[in-house]
Design a protein around this motif. Structure first.
Motif, PDB file in Angstrom:
ATOM      1  N   PHE A  77       1.184  -1.312  -6.304  1.00  0.00           N
ATOM      2  CA  PHE A  77       1.797  -2.637  -6.268  1.00  0.00           C
ATOM      3  C   PHE A  77       3.205  -2.592  -6.856  1.00  0.00           C
ATOM      4  O   PHE A  77       3.445  -1.919  -7.869  1.00  0.00           O
ATOM      5  CB  PHE A  77       0.964  -3.632  -7.075  1.00  0.00           C
ATOM      6  CG  PHE A  77      -0.279  -4.105  -6.372  1.00  0.00           C
ATOM      7  CD1 PHE A  77      -0.378  -5.405  -5.902  1.00  0.00           C
ATOM      8  CD2 PHE A  77      -1.364  -3.250  -6.186  1.00  0.00           C
ATOM      9  CE1 PHE A  77      -1.530  -5.853  -5.258  1.00  0.00           C
ATOM     10  CE2 PHE A  77      -2.513  -3.681  -5.544  1.00  0.00           C
ATOM     11  CZ  PHE A  77      -2.600  -4.991  -5.081  1.00  0.00           C
ATOM     12  N   MET A 122      -2.095 -10.190  -9.127  1.00  0.00           N
ATOM     13  CA  MET A 122      -2.189  -9.003  -8.287  1.00  0.00           C
ATOM     14  C   MET A 122      -3.194  -8.006  -8.860  1.00  0.00           C
ATOM     15  O   MET A 122      -3.929  -7.346  -8.109  1.00  0.00           O
ATOM     16  CB  MET A 122      -0.825  -8.337  -8.128  1.00  0.00           C
ATOM     17  CG  MET A 122       0.187  -9.144  -7.319  1.00  0.00           C
ATOM     18  SD  MET A 122      -0.348  -9.476  -5.613  1.00  0.00           S
ATOM     19  CE  MET A 122      -0.787 -11.212  -5.718  1.00  0.00           C
ATOM     20  N   TYR A 160      -6.455  -6.464  -6.993  1.00  0.00           N
ATOM     21  CA  TYR A 160      -6.695  -5.014  -6.958  1.00  0.00           C
ATOM     22  C   TYR A 160      -8.093  -4.692  -7.483  1.00  0.00           C
ATOM     23  O   TYR A 160      -8.840  -3.909  -6.868  1.00  0.00           O
ATOM     24  CB  TYR A 160      -5.630  -4.307  -7.776  1.00  0.00           C
ATOM     25  CG  TYR A 160      -5.948  -2.862  -8.097  1.00  0.00           C
ATOM     26  CD1 TYR A 160      -5.791  -1.866  -7.136  1.00  0.00           C
ATOM     27  CD2 TYR A 160      -6.406  -2.494  -9.365  1.00  0.00           C
ATOM     28  CE1 TYR A 160      -6.087  -0.545  -7.418  1.00  0.00           C
ATOM     29  CE2 TYR A 160      -6.698  -1.172  -9.659  1.00  0.00           C
ATOM     30  CZ  TYR A 160      -6.539  -0.202  -8.687  1.00  0.00           C
ATOM     31  OH  TYR A 160      -6.850   1.108  -8.974  1.00  0.00           O
ATOM     32  N   GLU A 220       0.919  -8.978  -1.733  1.00  0.00           N
ATOM     33  CA  GLU A 220       2.112  -9.437  -2.435  1.00  0.00           C
ATOM     34  C   GLU A 220       2.867 -10.548  -1.713  1.00  0.00           C
ATOM     35  O   GLU A 220       3.536 -11.358  -2.348  1.00  0.00           O
ATOM     36  CB  GLU A 220       3.047  -8.244  -2.668  1.00  0.00           C
ATOM     37  CG  GLU A 220       2.431  -7.182  -3.571  1.00  0.00           C
ATOM     38  CD  GLU A 220       3.216  -5.874  -3.595  1.00  0.00           C
ATOM     39  OE1 GLU A 220       3.055  -5.120  -4.573  1.00  0.00           O
ATOM     40  OE2 GLU A 220       3.979  -5.617  -2.636  1.00  0.00           O
TER      41      GLU A 220
END
Length: 253
Positions: A145, A152, A156, A233
């Motif tokens: 990332f 985020m 993940y 993202e």
């Protein structure tokens, strides 16, 4: 590989949409990234685990990406018959998707390639974090990332990291030894979407941008402040591009 050996998750009814994940993960990553956009009436979304990943085995007979492609072509025959279908791939899944489209150009009604692997190219940007202090998560998260926020990291840990425990590393190494497909150069003539992250340090973006001159109906976007994890993202931008692509697959030509 015997018939029906690929594990897959399916949602909805209607026109099939086959969504292929990249190497080292399973169906959960693209399902999390694309399902919010594809969850609409008239689309039957199919998310298989590719051989050696998730719950799909990779017996010793699977020794190359060509072998994986043949398994997927059989999966398409079982899943879709002669029915036209849409095809989406991320990373290595996009590479395999181009192989499917090259062999079934009249049946693939639209092709979407997100952060596509297109070759063993050293022309990739240096990994650079654009949001966050670079201290969150494990080494894999920090190298994957470029947007390293708690949100985020949560994605993940939910959709990417669990699949690592299911990877058949020996099978992936065996397949990786003969990773190149024997036919991918054929320009797919239908509606095509190509999306790449400008900061993608895994596969780069320049080769993806060049596809605008390869596929005659390609929309190509290189997205700033996004890396190989672009579907996580930049979800709103990706959703808008996929919406536009879906409209083009439905319009008469």
């Amino acid at each position: 590989m015997e018939r029906g050996a690929l594990h897959a998750v399916r949602h909805g009814d209607g026109r099939p949409v086959l969504v292929l994940h990249g190497a080292g993960v399973d169906h959960r990553e693209p399902e999390a990234c694309f399902e919010p956009t594809l969850d609409r009436p008239g689309l039957r979304r199919v998310y298989p685990d590719l051989p050696g990943m998730g719950r799909s085995p990779a017996p010793p007979s699977i020794r190359s990406t060509d072998d994986v492609l043949h398994v997927l072509l059989e999966f398409v025959r079982e899943e879709c018959g002669d029915e036209p279908f849409l095809l989406i791939g991320h990373s290595w899944g996009a590479y395999v998707a181009r192989g499917i489209a090259a062999r079934l150009p009249d049946q693939v009604a639209g092709l979407a390639l997100v952060c596509p692997l297109l070759g063993l190219d050293d022309d990739v940007p240096e990994h650079r974090v654009v949001e966050g202090d670079g201290a969150l998560g494990d080494e894999v998260f920090r190298s994957y990332f470029v947007v390293q926020t708690p949100e985020m990291l949560e994605r993940y840990e939910r959709f990417v990291a669990p699949s690592a425990h299911l990877v058949d590393e020996e099978a992936l190494e065996r397949i990786g030894g003969s990773w190149g497909l024997s036919l991918v150069a054929e320009p797919y003539p239908g509606p095509t979407l190509v999306v790449a992250g400008r900061l993608d340090s895994s596969v780069g973006y320049r080769a993806a941008a060049d596809l605008v001159d390869v596929h005659p109906r390609a929309t190509v976007a290189v997205v700033d402040d996004a890396g190989h994890a672009l579907p996580h993202e930049q979800p709103a931008l990706l959703a808008a591009l996929v919406d536009h692509w879906l409209e083009r697959t439905e319009a008469p030509r």
